[in-house]
Design an enzyme around this catalytic site. Structure first.
Site, PDB file in Angstrom:
ATOM      1  N   TYR A  14     -51.983   3.516   7.300  1.00 15.47           N
ATOM      2  CA  TYR A  14     -51.653   4.452   6.221  1.00 15.47           C
ATOM      3  C   TYR A  14     -51.563   3.768   4.854  1.00 15.47           C
ATOM      4  O   TYR A  14     -51.256   4.421   3.863  1.00 15.47           O
ATOM      5  CB  TYR A  14     -50.317   5.147   6.506  1.00 15.47           C
TER       6      TYR A  14
ATOM      7  N   LYS B 236     -54.171  -2.238  20.036  1.00 15.89           N
ATOM      8  CA  LYS B 236     -55.610  -1.995  20.202  1.00 15.89           C
ATOM      9  C   LYS B 236     -56.309  -3.287  19.803  1.00 15.89           C
ATOM     10  O   LYS B 236     -57.279  -3.299  19.056  1.00 15.89           O
ATOM     11  CB  LYS B 236     -56.045  -0.799  19.332  1.00 15.89           C
TER      12      LYS B 236
ATOM     13  N   ASP C   1     -55.183   3.712  23.983  1.00 15.45           N
ATOM     14  CA  ASP C   1     -55.883   4.734  24.785  1.00 15.45           C
ATOM     15  C   ASP C   1     -55.264   4.845  26.175  1.00 15.45           C
ATOM     16  O   ASP C   1     -55.043   5.948  26.700  1.00 15.45           O
ATOM     17  CB  ASP C   1     -57.398   4.477  24.835  1.00 15.45           C
TER      18      ASP C   1
ATOM     19  N   ASP D   4     -48.050   8.141  15.069  1.00 19.47           N
ATOM     20  CA  ASP D   4     -48.219   9.546  14.672  1.00 19.47           C
ATOM     21  C   ASP D   4     -48.866  10.336  15.805  1.00 19.47           C
ATOM     22  O   ASP D   4     -48.370  11.389  16.225  1.00 19.47           O
ATOM     23  CB  ASP D   4     -49.091   9.619  13.412  1.00 19.47           C
TER      24      ASP D   4
ATOM     25  N   ASP E 286     -47.121  13.438  18.689  1.00 21.45           N
ATOM     26  CA  ASP E 286     -47.488  14.838  18.961  1.00 21.45           C
ATOM     27  C   ASP E 286     -47.683  14.998  20.471  1.00 21.45           C
ATOM     28  O   ASP E 286     -47.317  16.018  21.054  1.00 21.45           O
ATOM     29  CB  ASP E 286     -48.776  15.247  18.223  1.00 21.45           C
TER      30      ASP E 286
HETATM   31  C1  IPM Z   1     -46.130  13.334  10.561  1.00 28.62           C
HETATM   32  C2  IPM Z   1     -47.292  13.924   9.812  1.00 28.62           C
HETATM   33  C3  IPM Z   1     -47.698  13.020   8.667  1.00 28.62           C
HETATM   34  C4  IPM Z   1     -48.044  11.651   9.231  1.00 28.62           C
HETATM   35  C5  IPM Z   1     -48.860  13.558   7.825  1.00 28.62           C
HETATM   36  C6  IPM Z   1     -48.498  14.871   7.182  1.00 28.62           C
HETATM   37  C7  IPM Z   1     -49.370  12.578   6.827  1.00 28.62           C
HETATM   38  O1  IPM Z   1     -48.359  14.164  10.685  1.00 28.62           O
HETATM   39  O2  IPM Z   1     -45.079  13.094   9.949  1.00 28.62           O
HETATM   40  O3  IPM Z   1     -46.250  13.138  11.786  1.00 28.62           O
HETATM   41  O4  IPM Z   1     -49.150  11.441   9.723  1.00 28.62           O
HETATM   42  O5  IPM Z   1     -47.181  10.779   9.189  1.00 28.62           O
HETATM   43 MN    MN Z   2     -47.896  13.808  12.761  1.00 25.51          MN
END
Ligand code: IPM
Ligand code: MN
Ligand code: NAD
Length: 353
Positions: A139, A189, A222, A246, A250
């Protein structure tokens, strides 16, 4: 001892951000009476709408204003008609860097009463904590574009891994593992990213020597994605770079039922700057304004904030109230398979408190 009065900057942001943050404030206000603390909420209108009016995501002096608070509670930013390069890159990502919030902690827990999309998972069997590096890595806003719009256009996006940056997040994750089940998995990785991720691995191995009591292992990202589905119960604490963390959070949110339950803290451990708390999810434009967003991720984020601020009883009360509501099986917002509304979910939590 927590302060009697704590100043919290509130940025609802866009989409469902303000909807869920309002609910988190209702819950935190009631719960914080247990610690005898008063939470002073300072609502800031920073959002896409505000940007359209003023041309700025953060007004002049805005960072100093934020800095004068004990913590920041944030909903989400991002709206389809404003580029993420303005919203997310004008507020969220700079905040993590400016306030050196290098620990992004993201727990994932399978609550009793919540159905995992994975078969036959017992309540509590998935109980992991991701320590995500939050200030550099993939990032880093380093790179550029040349020959824009031309056939020979070039875009360069450079990832930046520093020894100090790797070391401090990895050390923090080892310390967290020590307070839990004493197992830490480093996400790498280094088979493909032979500079940055090899440095990451070397630092992991060297920090591991200071923690002989922790079972330390390493997984390629992975394979880690596979194991989060195949055997999520094998994880305790994970430490990952910015992008890997990140993506995996999810996934860890979904295997524990919904992204609507996933809370996070963006922590500056040295407390030189305020830390920021927000749900893992975004502004969810697809359901914004419908009153059906699950507020529990935001409510649990306020719980993490209370813990960080030393309001232990408040944090426990929030966690327990959320757990009881989930265990009861209703009400449930649509992401959890029900048809309850955002406010009904909150009211159930308030009733438990
Ligand atoms: C998160 C979000 C952010 C990230 C985005 C909005 C840049 O997806 O906080 O998980 O990738 O950190
Ligand atoms: Mn995110
Ligand atoms: P998202 O998390 O907003 O939504 C993904 C899916 O999850 C959608 O179907 C949404 O309806 C659902 N969802 C999310 N939160 C929910 C909740 N509380 N209850 C029920 N369902 C929920 O991700 P996206 O659609 O990829 O991103 C939308 C915008 O949000 C983008 O602009 C993105 O950059 C931004 N974003 C911001 C943050 C942040 O500010 N912290 C985090 C992630 C994404």
């Amino acid at each position: 001892m927590a302060k009697a009065s704590l100043r919290i900057a509130v940025i609802g942001g866009d989409g469902i951000g303000p909807e869920v943050i309002d609910q988190a404030i209702r819950v935190a206000d009631l719960a914080s009476q247990r610690d005898g603390s008063r939470l002073e909420w300072h609502r800031l209108p920073w959002s896409s709408a505000h940007y359209k009016e003023t041309g700025r995501m953060v007004p002049e002096g805005g960072w100093d204003l934020l800095r004068s608070h004990d913590a920041v509670l944030l909903g989400a930013v991002g709206r389809p008609d404003v580029p993420d390069t303005i919203t997310v890159n004008g507020l969220l990502l700079p905040m993590r860097r400016k306030f050196d919030q290098y620990v992004n902690l993201r727990p994932a827990y399978l609550y009793d009463g919540v159905q995992s999309p994975l078969r036959d998972k017992a309540p509590g069997s998935i109980d992991l904590l991701v320590y995500r590096e939050n200030t550099e890595g993939e990032y880093a806003p380093v790179g550029g574009r040349v020959y824009e719009g031309m056939a020979g256009e070039v875009a360069i996006q450079t990832a930046v891994y520093t020894r100090r940056g790797c070391e401090r997040i990895i050390r923090a994750a080892f310390q967290a593992a020590r307070k839990r089940r004493k197992k830490l998995t480093s996400i790498t990785k280094s088979n493909a990213l032979v500079h940055g991720m090899v440095l990451w691995d070397e630092v992991f191995q060297s920090v591991a020597r200071d923690f002989p009591d922790i079972e330390a292992g390493s997984l390629l990202v992975d394979a880690a994605a596979m194991d989060l589905v195949r055997k999520p119960e094998s994880f305790d604490v994970l430490v990952a770079s910015n992008l890997f963390g990140d993506i995996l959070t999810d996934l860890s949110a979904m295997v524990t039922g919904s992204v609507g339950l996933a809370a996070s803290g963006n922590i500056n451990p040295e407390r030189v700057f305020p830390s920021m708390f927000e749900p893992v999810h975004g502004s969810a434009p697809d359901i914004a304004g419908k009153g059906i967003a699950n507020p529990l991720a935001a409510i649990l984020s306020a719980g993490l904030m209370a813990e960080h601020l030393g309001l232990e009883r408040t944090a426990d009360a929030i966690r327990q109230a959320v757990a009881s509501v989930l265990k009861a099986g209703k009400p449930r917002t649509p992401d959890l398979g029900g048809n309850a509304r955002t406010a009904e979910m909150t009211e159930a939590v308030l009733a438990c408190l």
